[in-house]
Motif scaffolding. Structure first.
Motif, PDB file in Angstrom:
ATOM      1  N   LEU A 173       5.913 -12.890 -14.452  1.00  0.00           N
ATOM      2  CA  LEU A 173       6.046 -13.484 -13.149  1.00  0.00           C
ATOM      3  C   LEU A 173       6.193 -12.380 -12.097  1.00  0.00           C
ATOM      4  N   VAL A 174       5.772 -12.654 -11.157  1.00  0.00           N
ATOM      5  CA  VAL A 174       5.605 -11.604 -10.074  1.00  0.00           C
ATOM      6  C   VAL A 174       5.584 -12.053  -8.616  1.00  0.00           C
ATOM      7  N   TRP A 175       6.035 -10.933  -7.621  1.00  0.00           N
ATOM      8  CA  TRP A 175       5.879 -11.568  -6.195  1.00  0.00           C
ATOM      9  C   TRP A 175       4.424 -10.764  -5.805  1.00  0.00           C
ATOM     10  N   ASN A 176       3.850 -11.796  -5.186  1.00  0.00           N
ATOM     11  CA  ASN A 176       2.532 -11.337  -4.580  1.00  0.00           C
ATOM     12  C   ASN A 176       2.506 -11.140  -3.116  1.00  0.00           C
ATOM     13  N   VAL A 177       2.461  -9.743  -2.745  1.00  0.00           N
ATOM     14  CA  VAL A 177       2.725  -9.232  -1.595  1.00  0.00           C
ATOM     15  C   VAL A 177       1.516  -9.053  -0.405  1.00  0.00           C
ATOM     16  N   ASN A 178       1.264  -9.601   0.280  1.00  0.00           N
ATOM     17  CA  ASN A 178       0.008  -9.552   1.316  1.00  0.00           C
ATOM     18  C   ASN A 178       0.598  -8.800   2.471  1.00  0.00           C
ATOM     19  N   TYR A 179      -0.086  -7.589   3.036  1.00  0.00           N
ATOM     20  CA  TYR A 179       0.294  -7.270   4.278  1.00  0.00           C
ATOM     21  C   TYR A 179      -1.019  -6.388   4.862  1.00  0.00           C
ATOM     22  N   TYR A 180      -1.268  -6.317   6.033  1.00  0.00           N
ATOM     23  CA  TYR A 180      -2.263  -5.875   6.580  1.00  0.00           C
ATOM     24  C   TYR A 180      -1.694  -4.446   7.259  1.00  0.00           C
ATOM     25  N   GLN A 181      -2.369  -3.389   6.925  1.00  0.00           N
ATOM     26  CA  GLN A 181      -2.005  -1.932   7.354  1.00  0.00           C
ATOM     27  C   GLN A 181      -2.263  -1.820   8.804  1.00  0.00           C
ATOM     28  N   PRO A 182      -1.622  -1.333   9.388  1.00  0.00           N
ATOM     29  CA  PRO A 182      -1.989  -0.822  10.619  1.00  0.00           C
ATOM     30  C   PRO A 182      -3.015  -0.011  10.966  1.00  0.00           C
ATOM     31  N   GLY A 183      -4.104  -0.311  11.697  1.00  0.00           N
ATOM     32  CA  GLY A 183      -5.160   0.464  11.842  1.00  0.00           C
ATOM     33  C   GLY A 183      -6.488  -0.079  11.215  1.00  0.00           C
ATOM     34  N   GLY A 184      -6.248  -1.025  10.405  1.00  0.00           N
ATOM     35  CA  GLY A 184      -7.117  -1.687   9.707  1.00  0.00           C
ATOM     36  C   GLY A 184      -7.791  -0.961   8.430  1.00  0.00           C
ATOM     37  N   ALA A 185      -7.188   0.314   7.814  1.00  0.00           N
ATOM     38  CA  ALA A 185      -7.597   0.770   6.750  1.00  0.00           C
ATOM     39  C   ALA A 185      -7.655   0.073   5.418  1.00  0.00           C
ATOM     40  N   HIS A 186      -6.590  -0.767   5.552  1.00  0.00           N
ATOM     41  CA  HIS A 186      -6.476  -1.559   4.362  1.00  0.00           C
ATOM     42  C   HIS A 186      -5.678  -2.873   4.516  1.00  0.00           C
ATOM     43  N   TRP A 187      -6.079  -3.913   3.852  1.00  0.00           N
ATOM     44  CA  TRP A 187      -5.272  -5.060   3.838  1.00  0.00           C
ATOM     45  C   TRP A 187      -4.725  -5.469   2.318  1.00  0.00           C
ATOM     46  N   TRP A 188      -3.738  -5.087   1.869  1.00  0.00           N
ATOM     47  CA  TRP A 188      -3.154  -5.039   0.506  1.00  0.00           C
ATOM     48  C   TRP A 188      -2.742  -6.433  -0.019  1.00  0.00           C
ATOM     49  N   SER A 189      -2.976  -6.652  -1.095  1.00  0.00           N
ATOM     50  CA  SER A 189      -2.639  -7.677  -1.950  1.00  0.00           C
ATOM     51  C   SER A 189      -1.929  -7.186  -3.204  1.00  0.00           C
ATOM     52  N   VAL A 190      -0.747  -7.223  -3.329  1.00  0.00           N
ATOM     53  CA  VAL A 190      -0.022  -6.428  -4.540  1.00  0.00           C
ATOM     54  C   VAL A 190       1.012  -7.274  -5.316  1.00  0.00           C
ATOM     55  N   ARG A 191       0.699  -7.226  -6.634  1.00  0.00           N
ATOM     56  CA  ARG A 191       1.530  -7.890  -7.641  1.00  0.00           C
ATOM     57  C   ARG A 191       2.688  -7.119  -7.986  1.00  0.00           C
ATOM     58  N   ILE A 192       3.873  -7.413  -7.915  1.00  0.00           N
ATOM     59  CA  ILE A 192       5.159  -6.640  -8.097  1.00  0.00           C
ATOM     60  C   ILE A 192       5.921  -7.517  -9.246  1.00  0.00           C
ATOM     61  N   SER A 193       6.387  -6.979 -10.193  1.00  0.00           N
ATOM     62  CA  SER A 193       6.919  -7.645 -11.232  1.00  0.00           C
ATOM     63  C   SER A 193       8.272  -8.262 -10.810  1.00  0.00           C
ATOM     64  N   ALA A 194       8.476  -9.394 -10.816  1.00  0.00           N
ATOM     65  CA  ALA A 194       9.784 -10.141 -10.376  1.00  0.00           C
ATOM     66  C   ALA A 194      10.934  -9.821 -11.168  1.00  0.00           C
ATOM     67  N   ASN A 195      10.710  -9.172 -12.479  1.00  0.00           N
ATOM     68  CA  ASN A 195      11.757  -8.764 -13.246  1.00  0.00           C
ATOM     69  C   ASN A 195      12.098  -7.406 -13.179  1.00  0.00           C
TER      70      ASN A 195
END
Length: 329
Positions: A173-195
């Motif tokens: 079970l995870v939280w999928n976090v999507n955010y665009y890094q200022p400057g455009g160097a990265h657009w991350w999609s990160v899975r964090i354990s919800a436990n």
């Protein structure tokens, strides 16, 4: 007697086979998926909750495409996509399956121990220590899908969604976090354990190539191979994955490569709405904007243009400094 027995056997096979095909044609895509996968070892409850993510019919050939996402306890399975492609008469042309089997035995409990905000804070603390958690804009599906203000992220909303992540032999079970890094160097999609709050997996929707780093030590004076020309509709002359750049390998022809990506490109790469005609004729489409970045400022650069017919003899898009492929959600 042997001849008669064979005739009877063929008749029996025809009797049992023909109705099955007819019945399959009459089934809805989700019912068809369940029937086929259960026959291949899945449990019925693995497929009891399939979400239709997209559905359309090609106007020129009548082929119907349905893209489904597996859910467990109402929570989407990350990359748990099933694509069904049916001819106009209902026959299944192809089925691509990414569903997870035996969810009942392998899935963690559906109740998260940490909040979406805590998961987002964990990601930002690691990637952007000076950033603060933005304010919540909206919440859907009983708090499973949340959108946070994107003002501090180049105007791109920050999305956090509760999901199940296949990991080894467990559905985490995870939280999928999507955010665009200022400057455009990265657009991350990160899975964090919800436990536990630990990071389990991440991928970057921005791909950058450093062409001065020749990992395969290809000689600069090596004579390039003559370019191959597309021979059929939807042929692409590309540097296929996992090649990072022209310095790491040679080009190859790939036909309709988007079909291998599940629901990522239901209309192909250049058409964004399914209506007749492509919205873009350059290296831009529903999932990607590929362009030259000669001065490394993440700005607007050259992109090859295939014209109205999407057939181009333009040189491949690359530069000695780097090129950037920016992939929005």
């Amino acid at each position: 007697m042997r001849f008669s027995f064979h005739l009877l056997l063929l008749a029996a096979l025809s009797f049992f086979t023909s109705p099955t095909k007819a019945q399959e044609r009459s089934k809805e895509p989700s019912e068809l998926v369940r029937a086929r996968l259960v026959d291949n070892g899945y449990k019925a409850d693995d497929l009891a909750d399939l979400l239709v993510k997209d559905h359309y019919r090609d106007a020129h050939n009548g082929v119907e495409h349905t893209f489904l996402r597996q859910r467990w306890h109402g929570i989407e399975v990350f990359n748990g996509d099933i694509a069904v492609h049916q001819a106009a008469d209902g026959r299944v042309i192809a089925m691509n399956n990414g569903a997870w089997a035996f969810c009942g035995k392998t899935a963690e409990a559906p109740e998260p121990m940490i909040s979406a905000e805590q998961a987002l804070a964990n990601v930002l603390r690691k990637d952007l220590p000076s950033a603060t958690v933005p304010s919540l804009v909206s919440s859907e599906d009983g708090g499973q899908k949340l959108v946070y203000d994107g003002t501090a992220f180049s105007g791109e909303p920050v999305n956090v969604q509760l999901m199940y992540l296949p990991s080894d032999k467990t559905l985490r079970l995870v939280w999928n976090v999507n955010y665009y890094q200022p400057g455009g160097a990265h657009w991350w999609s990160v899975r964090i354990s919800a436990n536990t709050g630990e990071e389990l997996d991440r991928n970057d929707w921005v791909s950058q190539c450093g062409f001065d780093e020749i990992m395969n030590k290809r000689a600069h004076d090596e004579a390039p191979a003559p370019p191959m020309m597309p021979a059929a509709p939807n042929d692409y002359n590309v540097y296929p994955a996992p090649l990072e750049s022209p310095n790491h390998g040679s080009r190859a022809i790939r036909n309709a490569p988007w079909t291998a990506a599940g629901i990522a490109s239901p209309y192909g790469w250049h058409d964004t709405n399914g209506s007749a005609g492509a919205e873009y004729t350059i290296t831009r489409g529903n999932n990607v904007l590929a362009q030259e970045d000669a001065n490394g400022n993440d700005g607007t650069g050259y992109s090859p243009d295939g014209g109205a017919t999407l057939i181009s003899t333009s040189p491949s898009i690359y530069h000695r400094n780097r090129s950037i492929t920016r992939m929005p959600p």
